[in-house]
Scaffold this active site. Structure first.
Site, PDB file in Angstrom:
ATOM      1  N   CYS A 179     -72.870   4.199  18.413  1.00 16.88           N
ATOM      2  CA  CYS A 179     -71.371   4.642  18.631  1.00 16.88           C
ATOM      3  C   CYS A 179     -70.665   3.472  19.375  1.00 16.88           C
ATOM      4  CB  CYS A 179     -71.351   6.093  19.518  1.00 16.88           C
ATOM      5  SG  CYS A 179     -72.689   7.328  18.964  1.00 16.88           S
ATOM      6  N   ALA A 180     -70.273   2.764  18.541  1.00 17.78           N
ATOM      7  CA  ALA A 180     -69.722   1.467  19.115  1.00 17.78           C
ATOM      8  C   ALA A 180     -68.305   1.373  19.322  1.00 17.78           C
ATOM      9  CB  ALA A 180     -70.400   0.136  18.114  1.00 17.78           C
ATOM     10  N   PRO A 182     -64.498   1.431  20.669  1.00 15.92           N
ATOM     11  CA  PRO A 182     -63.712   0.263  20.186  1.00 15.92           C
ATOM     12  C   PRO A 182     -64.390  -1.102  20.103  1.00 15.92           C
ATOM     13  CG  PRO A 182     -62.918   0.778  22.204  1.00 15.92           C
ATOM     14  CD  PRO A 182     -63.892   2.023  21.768  1.00 15.92           C
ATOM     15  N   SER A 184     -66.272  -2.652  23.180  1.00 11.42           N
ATOM     16  CA  SER A 184     -66.031  -3.422  24.509  1.00 11.42           C
ATOM     17  C   SER A 184     -67.781  -3.801  24.742  1.00 11.42           C
ATOM     18  CB  SER A 184     -65.511  -2.939  25.676  1.00 11.42           C
ATOM     19  OG  SER A 184     -65.688  -1.590  25.779  1.00 11.42           O
ATOM     20  N   LYS A 185     -68.551  -2.914  24.831  1.00 10.28           N
ATOM     21  CA  LYS A 185     -70.081  -3.144  24.885  1.00 10.28           C
ATOM     22  C   LYS A 185     -70.787  -3.870  23.789  1.00 10.28           C
ATOM     23  CE  LYS A 185     -70.202   1.290  27.792  1.00 10.28           C
ATOM     24  NZ  LYS A 185     -69.125   1.828  26.997  1.00 10.28           N
ATOM     25  N   ASP A 226     -69.910   3.037  13.972  1.00 17.74           N
ATOM     26  CA  ASP A 226     -69.206   4.141  14.250  1.00 17.74           C
ATOM     27  C   ASP A 226     -68.933   5.008  13.388  1.00 17.74           C
ATOM     28  OD1 ASP A 226     -67.568   4.620  17.121  1.00 17.74           O
ATOM     29  OD2 ASP A 226     -66.662   5.649  15.450  1.00 17.74           O
ATOM     30  N   ASP A 253     -72.673   8.479  10.596  1.00 21.33           N
ATOM     31  CA  ASP A 253     -72.842   9.379  11.577  1.00 21.33           C
ATOM     32  C   ASP A 253     -74.187   9.063  12.267  1.00 21.33           C
ATOM     33  OD1 ASP A 253     -73.735  11.706  13.108  1.00 21.33           O
ATOM     34  OD2 ASP A 253     -73.391  13.061  11.341  1.00 21.33           O
ATOM     35  N   ASP A 280     -74.165   4.971  23.371  1.00 17.99           N
ATOM     36  CA  ASP A 280     -72.953   5.332  24.357  1.00 17.99           C
ATOM     37  C   ASP A 280     -72.154   6.298  23.826  1.00 17.99           C
ATOM     38  OD1 ASP A 280     -71.255   4.637  26.630  1.00 17.99           O
ATOM     39  OD2 ASP A 280     -69.920   3.617  25.076  1.00 17.99           O
ATOM     40  N   CYS A 333     -69.699   8.851  30.040  1.00 22.50           N
ATOM     41  CA  CYS A 333     -68.803   8.717  30.948  1.00 22.50           C
ATOM     42  C   CYS A 333     -68.182  10.112  31.572  1.00 22.50           C
ATOM     43  CB  CYS A 333     -67.614   7.774  30.706  1.00 22.50           C
ATOM     44  SG  CYS A 333     -66.502   8.452  29.328  1.00 22.50           S
TER      45      CYS A 333
HETATM   46  C1  LIG Z   1     -67.678   6.711  24.046  1.00 21.56           C
HETATM   47  S1  LIG Z   1     -66.889   6.074  22.471  1.00 21.56           S
HETATM   48  C2  LIG Z   1     -67.752   4.557  22.330  1.00 21.56           C
HETATM   49  C3  LIG Z   1     -67.319   3.490  23.113  1.00 21.56           C
HETATM   50  C4  LIG Z   1     -67.941   1.927  22.887  1.00 21.56           C
HETATM   51  N1  LIG Z   1     -69.326   2.136  23.143  1.00 21.56           N
HETATM   52  C5  LIG Z   1     -67.232   1.014  23.787  1.00 21.56           C
HETATM   53  O1  LIG Z   1     -68.007   0.610  24.601  1.00 21.56           O
HETATM   54  O2  LIG Z   1     -66.197   0.530  23.584  1.00 21.56           O
HETATM   55  C6  LIG Z   1     -67.672   6.975  21.281  1.00 21.56           C
HETATM   56  C7  LIG Z   1     -67.648   6.592  19.804  1.00 21.56           C
HETATM   57  O3  LIG Z   1     -68.620   7.376  19.080  1.00 21.56           O
HETATM   58  C8  LIG Z   1     -67.884   7.813  17.990  1.00 21.56           C
HETATM   59  N2  LIG Z   1     -68.752   8.975  17.359  1.00 21.56           N
HETATM   60  C9  LIG Z   1     -68.389  10.121  17.463  1.00 21.56           C
HETATM   61  N3  LIG Z   1     -69.240  10.952  17.053  1.00 21.56           N
HETATM   62  C10 LIG Z   1     -70.138   9.997  16.412  1.00 21.56           C
HETATM   63  C11 LIG Z   1     -71.319  10.287  15.427  1.00 21.56           C
HETATM   64  N4  LIG Z   1     -71.842  11.525  15.222  1.00 21.56           N
HETATM   65  N5  LIG Z   1     -71.939   9.037  15.090  1.00 21.56           N
HETATM   66  C12 LIG Z   1     -71.520   7.833  15.368  1.00 21.56           C
HETATM   67  N6  LIG Z   1     -70.479   7.832  16.189  1.00 21.56           N
HETATM   68  C13 LIG Z   1     -69.636   8.887  16.718  1.00 21.56           C
HETATM   69  C14 LIG Z   1     -66.465   7.922  18.172  1.00 21.56           C
HETATM   70  O4  LIG Z   1     -65.837   7.484  16.925  1.00 21.56           O
HETATM   71  C15 LIG Z   1     -66.289   6.968  19.352  1.00 21.56           C
HETATM   72  O5  LIG Z   1     -65.645   5.814  19.057  1.00 21.56           O
END
Ligand SMILES: C[S@@+](CC[C@H](N)C(=O)[O-])C[C@H]1O[C@@H](n2cnc3c(N)ncnc32)[C@H](O)[C@@H]1O
Length: 973
Positions: A179-180, A182, A184-185, A226, A253, A280, A333
Site C-alpha cells: 500500500c505504497a 504517496p 514516502s516509504k 496501490d 487491491d 503500511d 498510524c
Molecule cells: C497509509 S497509506 C500508505 C502510505 C505510504 N506507505 C507512504 O508511506 O507514503 C495507505 C494506502 O493504501 C491504499 N489502499 C487502500 N486500500 C488498499 C488495498 N486494499 N490495497 C492496496 N492499497 C490500498 C490507499 O490508496 C493509500 O494510498
C-alpha cells in the site's frame, strides 16, 4: 559560533519564536489549523479508558497530541550524495542557527533525529514567523526550499520513516510495498536497494565483476503497489526523482495481490516470492491528530472497526507471498489495538501459528528511538455510541441483531490470557512497537516485524470467526438463519465467505472490483468466466484451497451507521476502469536505433543493452527510450499478456530531439538516465572539467558561447577546446573531485550546439546548485540576443525535462476525491507547482471550513508559507470559476491577484450546472496561460460530481497526508 547567543531584533511584536504548547504555532502550512479546536470527547475517552497510556503520562500524552507536529525532513537519494548535501547544512547553516534569541525567546536550532542513521533526518520546531523574519532562519529556509525543489530533501513525518529502517533491506532483495502511495516509504525502500551501488558500478565498468546483467547495479527490485489508480500516479511522481531502474509500480487491491511470474535460470516460469514486504496499510489514522485536524473533527471508533478485516487480509496476503526466512513489516498510524496487535495476531493465527510466522524482537534496533511494547491483551472494542465490549460474546449479548455492529468480529478481541496461536502458545505481541507523541515529540505509529518461518499451507478463512458468530447469534437470537435481523446478518456473512479466492490468474480487469455480482454468482454456484481462465499452468502456491485469500466482500459495504470514510477498508471505489497503460516493449540489443546510439556515444559493448525498452505496443523507439533493471525486465516480460496492472517501470535514458543537422544523433541523454549511462560512454563524447569556475559559469550562463580557435572566452575556459572539437549533439560533462576545487565528482549532460553549449539542467536545479556550491543567490543569466544565431542554437538545444502534465492532473484528481460531496457544488482538486513541476501546495473543495474552493485553498497555503515563488503554475481539475453565487471572490480573481501564477492547466471546462463560467476567457485576456490537459476530462467531471469521492468523511484520515505531495498539502516551509 557554538553556544553564543545571537540577539536578533524583531520588527514587531507579532508571533513568537518557539512552538507553544497548544497554540498550533507554525501551522500556517495547514491553513486554518490554528482555529480548529483540538478536542473530541469520544476520542479522548477512548484512549483514556483504554489504559494504553499509563495514567501518570496521560497529561503529557494528551497535550502532545494537541500540539502541532514539528516539521521533519530527510536527506534523500544515494547515501554519498545525501551526506554531501547534509554537510552543507551542518557546516554552512547550522552554526548560524545555534543560540539565537528572537523576540526575547531562545530559538531551538534544527536538530538531527538521533535514531535515524547517519543523521540524515532532521527536525525543525521553530515557528513560521521566526523562519520568515529572522535572517539566519530565512537563509536556512531558502536552502530547504531549493533542495526540496530538486529532490535532495524530502519532507516526511518522523514516525513514517521508521518501518523501512527495520526491514533490513539488502541490494539483492525483492521487495513489495503493498500500500505504497504517496510513496514516502517506497522512496526509502528504493534508497536501501541502491545503497553503495556506486562502487559496484565502478567495478562493473572496470570489468571486475562477472555478473553484469544490470551493469553492476543492484539485482534487487522494489514493487510498489496501490489500489487507487490515481494515487499510484502520485507514487510515480514521488519516486521519480530517485531515477531507479529497479522499481515497478502496480495498481491492485493488496488483499488479492496477484502472484507474479518470473523466469528462473532454466527459462521456466515460477512464482515470484519476496524477501521483504511492507504492509503500511490503510488505517483510521488516529495517531496523526497533530497534523490532521479531521481526526479532531470526525474521530469515531467505527473507523478502526471498518478496517480491521481488510488489514488482516492484506497482512495474510503479504505473508503468503513472502519467502521463507523473509520479513514483512506491518505498520499503521493508528493507536487502536484492533488495527494493530489484533491484526497481527489474527494473521499469525490464520497462517498456521507461531511455527509459520513469528514476531521478531527488534528491541536492539534504532536504540535511540523511544517506544513502548505492543499490548499483550486486555484491550476492548468500543461501539459508535461509546459502549465497550471486552469479548465477542458480550457483543452477542448486547445486541447481535444490530446491523451497526455487524463489522465487529472475534479477531478484534484479545483472548483471555492475551492472544495465542492455535496450539495455545502465546503470541509475543509485546514485540510489536508503539510510538507515542509524548515520547519524542512525534506523531503516533505502530510497527511490527514478522518473520516467515515455514511455508504456509492453506490459509484459515474467517470460517472460524463466522461459526463463532453464528453460534452466538443462534444462542442469543433464536433460529439459525431465518427470521429477524439476526438471520439476515448471518446470512450475509455466509454468502460472502463462500466466494473463492481470486488468484493471480483470475484477476478481474479492475482492482477492487469483486462485486456483489460475483457474490451472487458464487452463492448460486456459478462463477465468472474470468475465474475460469487460467493464466498459467502452474499451480498457484499462494492460492488457498478454502474460501479466503483476500476476497473483499464482508467489508464491501459499510454497515448502516458506519460513515463512508470507513469504506477505505475497501479498495478505493472504481467508477470505471482506469485508462489502459502503454505496454512495455523491450528493444532487441541490435535494434538499429540502439546501434546508432551505441556508435554515437561509443557505448561500451558490456553495457546491458538488452534492458532498453519503449512504451508502445509496436515496440518503436519514437520519443523516449527507457532503461530498467534486469529483474524488472524479467517480471514485466514474464507477465506480459496477463491481467497484472503494471503502471510504471523504467528510467528515461534517451529522448528524441528534433535536429535538422546531418549526422547529429537525435537521441539525447536524459538527465534521469545519466547516472546509469555515464560510466559506459566513450571518451569521444566526454568532456572533463576540474575547476569550480567552469561549473559556476555553466550554471549561471544558460548558453555560454563556444568561441572560435584563438578567441577563447572565460566562461567555460578549461573545457572550451574540447567542446569546440565536438560534433553537434549531446555529451557528458564529468567534473572530477580535485583538491582545492570540488570534493565530490559530478556529472551533467551537456548539449553542444554550433556556437554555444548548454548544461541540460532545469532552472530550479541550477539555482539550487548555485546556492549550495557557491552560496550564490543572484540567479541565472541568459545573455543570448533573441534574434542571434546563438539564441536559435539555444532554443533548439533547450532541454529541460518535460513536465508530465497528465500525471500532475491525475494527482489533482486524486486530491479532488478528498472533497466532501455536496449537491450544490463541484468537487475539485488543485495543485500549485513551480515551473519545473515541483508541488508547492494542494487544495480540494471544502478543505477549509465553508464552501472553500480548491484553487483558493492551494493559493492560501502558498501565501501563508514563508516564501512565495517568483513563478508558478496551477493544475486544477476544473476551469477556475469566474463568478460565485455567494458573491465571494472568484478563483479567477484570486489567481489574477497572484502575479506569480503564470499558467493554469485545466482538466475540464466547467459545465453549466451552477453558473456560466468565463474563467478561460478572463484568464487569457489577462495574459495568464490556459491549457486544457487532454485525456482526463471524463475523470475530472466524474470526480466533480462526486463519483468515487466521499459523502461526509475522509478516507484513510491523516494517512492521505503523508509524504511530500500531501503532507500538510505543502512543501514550502
Ligand atoms: C497509509 S497509506 C500508505 C502510505 C505510504 N506507505 C507512504 O508511506 O507514503 C495507505 C494506502 O493504501 C491504499 N489502499 C487502500 N486500500 C488498499 C488495498 N486494499 N490495497 C492496496 N492499497 C490500498 C490507499 O490508496 C493509500 O494510498
Amino acid at each position: 559560533m557554538g553556544g553564543k547567543r545571537l540577539k536578533h531584533r524583531a520588527g514587531n511584536n507579532s508571533g513568537g519564536g518557539d512552538r507553544s504548547r497548544r497554540n498550533n504555532q507554525g501551522a500556517g502550512q495547514r491553513g486554518n489549523y490554528a482555529s480548529i479546536p483540538t478536542e473530541n470527547a469520544l476520542y479522548e475517552s477512548f484512549y483514556k479508558q483504554s489504559s494504553l497510556i499509563p495514567s501518570e503520562e496521560w497529561e503529557d500524552f494528551w497535550a502532545s497530541l494537541q500540539r502541532t507536529l514539528p516539521t521533519t525532513f530527510r536527506f534523500t537519494g544515494g547515501k554519498a550524495h545525501a551526506l554531501g548535501v547534509l554537510k552543507t547544512l551542518k557546516e554552512t547553516l547550522i552554526p548560524h542557527l545555534v543560540g539565537i534569541e528572537w523576540e526575547g525567546v531562545l530559538v531551538e536550532a534544527p536538530r538531527a533525529l538521533g535514531w535515524f542513521p547517519d543523521s540524515l533526518a532532521w527536525q525543525l520546531s521553530v515557528g513560521k514567523s521566526t523562519i520568515r523574519r529572522c535572517p539566519p532562519f530565512k537563509k536556512f529556509q531558502n536552502f530547504l526550499v531549493a533542495e526540496t525543489t530538486v529532490g535532495n530533501i524530502s519532507r516526511q513525518e518522523a514516525v513514517s520513516m521508521i518501518p523501512p529502517l527495520v526491514m533490513d533491506i539488502q541490494p539483492h532483495h525483492v521487495v513489495l510495498d503493498m500500500c505504497a502511495a504517496p510513496g514516502s516509504k517506497t522512496a526509502q525502500l528504493i534508497e536501501a536497494i541502491h545503497a553503495n551501488e556506486e562502487a559496484h558500478v565502478q567495478a562493473a565498468i572496470q570489468g571486475e565483476t562477472v555478473d553484469d546483467a544490470s551493469g553492476g547495479r543492484p539485482a534487487g527490485l522494489v514493487i510498489a503497489n496501490d489500489a487507487d489508480y490515481r494515487r499510484s500516479h502520485m507514487l510515480i511522481h514521488q519516486t521519480k526523482r530517485l531515477n531507479s531502474p529497479n522499481l515497478i509500480v502496480t495498481n491492485h487491491d493488496a488483499t488479492m495481490y496477484p502472484s507474479l511470474l518470473v523466469k528462473n535460470e532454466d527459462g521456466r516460469k515460477e512464482y515470484l516470492k519476496f524477501d521483504r514486504i511492507l504492509a503500511d496499510v490503510p488505517c483510521s489514522g488516529d495517531g496523526t491528530a497533530r497534523k490532521n485536524y479531521n481526526v479532531w473533527r470526525d474521530w469515531s471508533p467505527l473507523g478502526a472497526i471498518g478496517l480491521h478485516l481488510t488489514q488482516v487480509r492484506i497482512l495474510v496476503r503479504g505473508l503468503q507471498m513472502l519467502k521463507v526466512g523473509g520479513r514483512i513489516v506491518y505498520s499503521t498510524c493508528s493507536m487502536n489495538p484492533i488495527e494493530n496487535e489484533a491484526v497481527v495476531a489474527a494473521a499469525i493465527d490464520r497462517c498456521g501459528g507461531l511455527e509459520k510466522v513469528n514476531i521478531l524482537d527488534c528491541s536492539d534496533r534504532l536504540p535511540e528511538l523511544k517506544r513502548r511494547p505492543g499490548v499483550k491483551g486486555g484491550w476492548r472494542v468500543m461501539d459508535k455510541d461509546g459502549s465497550w465490549f471486552s469479548s465477542f460474546e458480550q457483543v452477542g449479548e448486547a445486541d447481535m441483531r444490530e446491523a451497526r455492529l455487524s463489522r465487529i468480529v472475534p479477531s478484534m478481541f484479545p483472548s483471555e490470557d492475551g492472544k495465542s496461536d492455535e496450539d495455545g502458545r502465546r503470541i509475543p505481541l509485546e514485540r510489536c512497537m508503539r510510538v507515542y507523541p509524548h515520547l519524542q515529540d512525534t506523531g503516533a505509529f505502530f510497527i511490527t516485524v514478522l518473520e516467515k518461518r515455514a511455508e504456509i499451507g492453506a490459509v484459515k478463512s474467517e470460517e472460524h470467526g463466522r461459526k463463532k458468530m453464528a453460534a452466538i447469534a443462534r444462542s442469543k437470537v433464536g433460529t439459525p438463519s431465518g427470521g429477524g435481523k439476526g438471520g439476515e446478518v448471518e446470512g450475509t456473512r455466509e454468502g460472502a465467505e463462500l466466494v473463492p479466492t481470486a488468484a493471480a490468474s483470475e484477476q478481474p480487469p479492475a482492482p477492487g472490483s469483486p462485486s456483489k455480482r460475483k457474490l451472487t454468482e458464487a452463492v448460486a454456484g456459478t462463477s465468472s468466466p474470468l475465474a475460469k481462465k487460467p493464466r498459467s499452468d502452474l499451480p498457484d502456491p499462494d492460492e488457498d484451497d478454502d474460501s479466503d485469500g483476500g476476497v473483499q466482500l464482508v467489508g464491501e459495504e459499510a454497515a448502516p451507521g458506519i460513515p463512508a470514510r470507513t469504506k477505505s477498508s475497501n479498495p478505493p471505489k472504481k467508477d470505471k476502469a482506469p485508462p489502459a497503460e502503454e505496454p512495455f516493449k523491450y528493444l532487441p540489443a541490435d535494434h538499429h536505433v540502439l546501434e546508432n546510439i551505441t556508435k554515437f556515444y561509443d557505448l561500451s559493448p558490456r553495457f546491458p543493452k538488452t534492458c532498453f525498452m519503449v512504451r508502445n505496443a509496436e515496440g518503436i523507439p519514437s520519443r523516449a527510450i527507457y532503461f530498467t533493471g534486469y529483474l524488472a525486465k524479467q517480471v514485466l516480460t514474464s507477465n506480459e499478456g496477463s491481467n497484472v496492472k503494471f503502471v510504471h517501470c523504467g528510467v528515461k535514458a534517451f529522448m528524441k530531439q528534433d535536429v535538422q543537422e546531418e549526422g547529429v544523433c537525435p537521441w539525447r541523454i536524459q538527465s534521469e538516465g545519466l547516472s546509469i549511462l555515464e560510466g559506459w560512454i566513450g571518451e569521444t563524447r566526454v568532456v572533463r572539467a576540474k575547476k569550480r569556475e567552469t561549473v559556476r559559469g555553466l550554471l549561471k550562463e544558460l548558453f555560454p558561447k563556444v568561441h572560435a580557435e584563438g578567441q577563447e572566452g572565460d566562461v567555460i575556459g578549461e573545457i572550451e577546446e574540447k567542446v569546440r572539437g565536438l560534433t553537434m549533439g549531446c555529451c557528458v560533462l564529468k567534473v572530477e573531485a580535485t583538491e582545492g576545487e570540488f570534493e565530490d565528482r559530478m556529472v551533467f549532460p551537456l548539449w553542444k550546439s554550433r556556437h554555444s553549449c548548454n548544461l541540460m539542467l532545469p532552472k530550479d536545479e541550477r539555482k539550487a546548485m548555485l546556492m549550495r556550491l557557491f552560496n550564490d543567490e543572484s540567479g541565472i543569466k541568459d545573455s543570448t540576443n533573441k534574434n542571434s544565431h546563438l539564441a536559435r542554437d539555444a532554443a533548439a538545444a533547450l532541454v529541460a525535462s518535460p513536465i508530465d502534465h497528465k500525471s500532475l492532473m491525475a494527482q489533482a484528481i486524486a486530491i479532488a476525491r478528498n472533497s466532501t460531496y455536496i449537491p450544490s457544488a463541484f468537487c475539485v482538486g488543485a495543485i500549485i507547482t513551480t515551473p519545473g513541476g515541483t508541488i508547492l501546495s494542494t487544495g480540494y473543495s471544502r478543505e477549509q471550513p465553508g464552501n472553500t474552493h480548491a484553487e483558493q485553498v492551494a493559493i492560501d497555503k502558498v501565501l501563508s508559507s514563508s516564501s512565495v515563488p517568483k513563478e508558478a503554475a496551477v493544475y486544477t481539475t476544473m476551469e477556475p470559476c469566474s463568478k460565485r453565487l455567494s458573491g465571494n471572490k472568484s478563483c479567477v480573481e484570486r489567481i489574477l491577484e497572484c502575479s506569480w501564477i503564470r499558467k493554469v492547466y485545466v482538466g475540464v471546462a466547467e459545465p453549466g450546472d451552477f453558473v456560466e463560467n468565463s474563467g478561460k476567457a478572463v484568464l487569457e485576456a489577462a495574459g495568464v496561460g490556459y491549457q486544457l490537459v487532454e485525456g482526463l476530462e471524463g475523470e475530472c467531471l466524474g470526480v466533480a460530481r462526486g463519483e468515487g469521492g466521499k459523502e461526509g468523511g475522509k478516507e484513510g484520515e491523516g494517512r492521505d497526508e503523508e509524504g511530500v505531495c500531501l503532507e500538510g498539502g505543502n512543501v514550502v516551509m
